[in-house]
Design a protein around this motif. Structure first.
Motif, PDB file in Angstrom:
ATOM      1  N   THR A  91      -1.107 -29.229 -42.321  1.00 44.03           N
ATOM      2  CA  THR A  91      -1.792 -27.801 -42.095  1.00 44.03           C
ATOM      3  C   THR A  91      -3.225 -27.573 -42.450  1.00 44.03           C
ATOM      4  OG1 THR A  91      -0.846 -26.970 -44.133  1.00 44.03           O
ATOM      5  CG2 THR A  91       0.729 -26.753 -42.307  1.00 44.03           C
ATOM      6  N   CYS A  92      -3.778 -26.645 -41.742  1.00 39.79           N
ATOM      7  CA  CYS A  92      -5.204 -26.501 -42.446  1.00 39.79           C
ATOM      8  C   CYS A  92      -5.859 -25.309 -41.716  1.00 39.79           C
ATOM      9  CB  CYS A  92      -6.136 -27.514 -41.919  1.00 39.79           C
ATOM     10  SG  CYS A  92      -6.422 -27.751 -40.165  1.00 39.79           S
ATOM     11  N   LEU A  93      -6.642 -24.831 -42.323  1.00 39.68           N
ATOM     12  CA  LEU A  93      -7.553 -23.731 -41.650  1.00 39.68           C
ATOM     13  C   LEU A  93      -8.627 -24.449 -40.886  1.00 39.68           C
ATOM     14  CD1 LEU A  93      -7.582 -21.260 -44.849  1.00 39.68           C
ATOM     15  CD2 LEU A  93      -6.242 -21.303 -42.758  1.00 39.68           C
ATOM     16  N   GLN A  94      -8.564 -24.013 -39.516  1.00 42.62           N
ATOM     17  CA  GLN A  94      -9.468 -24.614 -38.758  1.00 42.62           C
ATOM     18  C   GLN A  94     -10.680 -23.846 -38.114  1.00 42.62           C
ATOM     19  OE1 GLN A  94      -7.983 -27.551 -35.756  1.00 42.62           O
ATOM     20  NE2 GLN A  94      -8.483 -26.063 -34.405  1.00 42.62           N
ATOM     21  N   GLU A  95     -11.900 -24.010 -38.199  1.00 42.45           N
ATOM     22  CA  GLU A  95     -13.034 -23.231 -37.649  1.00 42.45           C
ATOM     23  C   GLU A  95     -13.629 -23.872 -36.512  1.00 42.45           C
ATOM     24  OE1 GLU A  95     -17.282 -21.248 -38.672  1.00 42.45           O
ATOM     25  OE2 GLU A  95     -15.734 -21.315 -40.023  1.00 42.45           O
ATOM     26  N   MET A  96     -13.702 -23.463 -35.175  1.00 42.15           N
ATOM     27  CA  MET A  96     -14.323 -23.968 -34.263  1.00 42.15           C
ATOM     28  C   MET A  96     -15.504 -23.041 -33.636  1.00 42.15           C
ATOM     29  SD  MET A  96     -10.823 -24.838 -32.561  1.00 42.15           S
ATOM     30  CE  MET A  96     -10.332 -23.160 -32.715  1.00 42.15           C
ATOM     31  N   HIS A  97     -16.647 -23.582 -33.101  1.00 41.64           N
ATOM     32  CA  HIS A  97     -17.554 -22.786 -32.505  1.00 41.64           C
ATOM     33  C   HIS A  97     -17.354 -23.088 -30.988  1.00 41.64           C
ATOM     34  CE1 HIS A  97     -20.073 -22.188 -36.118  1.00 41.64           C
ATOM     35  NE2 HIS A  97     -18.791 -22.062 -36.476  1.00 41.64           N
ATOM     36  N   ILE A  98     -17.054 -22.183 -30.269  1.00 42.37           N
ATOM     37  CA  ILE A  98     -16.528 -22.378 -28.693  1.00 42.37           C
ATOM     38  C   ILE A  98     -17.763 -21.603 -27.775  1.00 42.37           C
ATOM     39  CG2 ILE A  98     -14.845 -21.838 -27.052  1.00 42.37           C
ATOM     40  CD1 ILE A  98     -12.824 -22.025 -29.617  1.00 42.37           C
ATOM     41  N   ILE A  99     -17.940 -22.282 -26.679  1.00 38.51           N
ATOM     42  CA  ILE A  99     -18.795 -21.730 -25.530  1.00 38.51           C
ATOM     43  C   ILE A  99     -17.680 -21.192 -24.660  1.00 38.51           C
ATOM     44  CG2 ILE A  99     -20.283 -22.009 -23.627  1.00 38.51           C
ATOM     45  CD1 ILE A  99     -21.962 -24.038 -25.600  1.00 38.51           C
ATOM     46  N   PHE A 100     -17.681 -19.863 -24.389  1.00 36.99           N
ATOM     47  CA  PHE A 100     -17.120 -19.236 -23.533  1.00 36.99           C
ATOM     48  C   PHE A 100     -17.715 -18.985 -22.280  1.00 36.99           C
ATOM     49  CE2 PHE A 100     -14.528 -17.803 -27.223  1.00 36.99           C
ATOM     50  CZ  PHE A 100     -13.207 -18.403 -26.990  1.00 36.99           C
ATOM     51  N   ASP A 101     -19.043 -18.854 -22.577  1.00 33.09           N
ATOM     52  CA  ASP A 101     -19.979 -18.496 -21.388  1.00 33.09           C
ATOM     53  C   ASP A 101     -21.290 -19.144 -21.608  1.00 33.09           C
ATOM     54  OD1 ASP A 101     -22.034 -17.446 -19.907  1.00 33.09           O
ATOM     55  OD2 ASP A 101     -20.779 -15.471 -19.501  1.00 33.09           O
ATOM     56  N   GLU A 102     -21.922 -20.062 -20.670  1.00 35.77           N
ATOM     57  CA  GLU A 102     -22.982 -21.010 -20.778  1.00 35.77           C
ATOM     58  C   GLU A 102     -24.149 -20.126 -21.287  1.00 35.77           C
ATOM     59  OE1 GLU A 102     -23.068 -24.055 -21.432  1.00 35.77           O
ATOM     60  OE2 GLU A 102     -20.771 -24.468 -21.005  1.00 35.77           O
ATOM     61  N   ASN A 103     -24.123 -18.791 -20.775  1.00 38.56           N
ATOM     62  CA  ASN A 103     -25.311 -17.946 -20.929  1.00 38.56           C
ATOM     63  C   ASN A 103     -25.338 -17.273 -22.559  1.00 38.56           C
ATOM     64  OD1 ASN A 103     -26.396 -18.419 -18.377  1.00 38.56           O
ATOM     65  ND2 ASN A 103     -24.781 -17.047 -17.808  1.00 38.56           N
ATOM     66  N   LEU A 104     -24.157 -17.667 -23.274  1.00 30.19           N
ATOM     67  CA  LEU A 104     -23.945 -16.787 -24.660  1.00 30.19           C
ATOM     68  C   LEU A 104     -23.915 -17.978 -25.896  1.00 30.19           C
ATOM     69  CD1 LEU A 104     -21.406 -14.217 -23.715  1.00 30.19           C
ATOM     70  CD2 LEU A 104     -23.774 -13.817 -24.034  1.00 30.19           C
ATOM     71  N   PRO A 105     -24.422 -17.517 -26.903  1.00 35.93           N
ATOM     72  CA  PRO A 105     -24.207 -18.474 -28.108  1.00 35.93           C
ATOM     73  C   PRO A 105     -22.603 -18.783 -28.198  1.00 35.93           C
ATOM     74  CG  PRO A 105     -24.795 -16.703 -28.712  1.00 35.93           C
ATOM     75  CD  PRO A 105     -25.020 -16.129 -27.397  1.00 35.93           C
ATOM     76  N   PRO A 106     -22.715 -20.042 -29.127  1.00 37.65           N
ATOM     77  CA  PRO A 106     -21.194 -20.277 -29.268  1.00 37.65           C
ATOM     78  C   PRO A 106     -20.465 -19.361 -30.152  1.00 37.65           C
ATOM     79  CG  PRO A 106     -22.721 -22.013 -29.606  1.00 37.65           C
ATOM     80  CD  PRO A 106     -23.615 -21.139 -29.475  1.00 37.65           C
ATOM     81  N   PHE A 107     -19.319 -19.079 -29.987  1.00 41.08           N
ATOM     82  CA  PHE A 107     -18.591 -18.061 -30.830  1.00 41.08           C
ATOM     83  C   PHE A 107     -17.597 -18.560 -31.905  1.00 41.08           C
ATOM     84  CE2 PHE A 107     -14.985 -15.155 -31.154  1.00 41.08           C
ATOM     85  CZ  PHE A 107     -15.306 -14.087 -31.129  1.00 41.08           C
ATOM     86  N   PRO A 108     -17.748 -18.277 -32.953  1.00 41.61           N
ATOM     87  CA  PRO A 108     -16.947 -18.842 -33.917  1.00 41.61           C
ATOM     88  C   PRO A 108     -15.295 -18.341 -33.957  1.00 41.61           C
ATOM     89  CG  PRO A 108     -18.156 -17.359 -35.064  1.00 41.61           C
ATOM     90  CD  PRO A 108     -18.731 -17.297 -33.649  1.00 41.61           C
ATOM     91  N   VAL A 109     -14.455 -19.313 -34.180  1.00 40.44           N
ATOM     92  CA  VAL A 109     -13.058 -18.821 -33.841  1.00 40.44           C
ATOM     93  C   VAL A 109     -12.201 -19.458 -35.019  1.00 40.44           C
ATOM     94  CG1 VAL A 109     -10.726 -19.120 -32.856  1.00 40.44           C
ATOM     95  CG2 VAL A 109     -12.935 -18.699 -31.495  1.00 40.44           C
TER      96      VAL A 109
END
Length: 138
Positions: A91-109
């Motif tokens: 188990t862990c707390l996971q943080e990811m930076h994700i690109i949903f739209d190539e025109n926007l900066p990565p979004f942290p989740v």
């Protein structure tokens, strides 16, 4: 991968280190794509993810993860490992930076994640994972 590891088993140190390496390899695979992810999964893998609890097999999970939300960064904190024979539960707390739209900066989740690993002749392979979004992120 940034981790603080605690163990709740009497597994040998080498086993714990191998599971930690599998966890680190998974985080790297998230940023490398579908093939890297499926290479770390058992054939009968199942993943529970998404805001409504979508359940996918390995190929569908990897395809969804890579095509719908490309990861450019992933880290885990507060990793806990429990080993029972050839099965490891993490188990862990996971943080990811994700690109949903190539025109926007990565979004942290941020997500709380449980993964079930099985020891195989090829090393530790992912049998199951369950990801739950942290809302709001901490």
């Amino acid at each position: 991968m940034t981790t603080t590891t605690s163990t709740t088993s009497t597994a040998p140190t080498g086993t714990i280190e191998a599971v930690e390496q599998a966890e680190a390899a998974w985080l790297v695979a998230l940023t490398e794509g579908e093939e890297a992810m499926t290479a770390l999964m058992l054939a009968d893998f199942r993943g529970v993810h998404g805001p409504v609890g979508k359940i996918d097999d390995g190929k569908a999970f990897a395809h969804f993860t890579w095509t719908r939300r490309r990861h450019v960064f992933a880290k885990a904190e507060n990793l806990s490992i429990t080993v029972h024979g050839t099965t490891a539960i993490t188990t862990c707390l996971q943080e990811m930076h994700i690109i949903f739209d190539e025109n926007l900066p990565p979004f942290p989740v941020q997500e709380a994640v449980t993964r079930v690993w099985e020891e195989t002749a090829e090393g530790w392979r992912l049998a199951h994972l369950h990801q739950a979004k942290r809302m709001p992120p901490a």
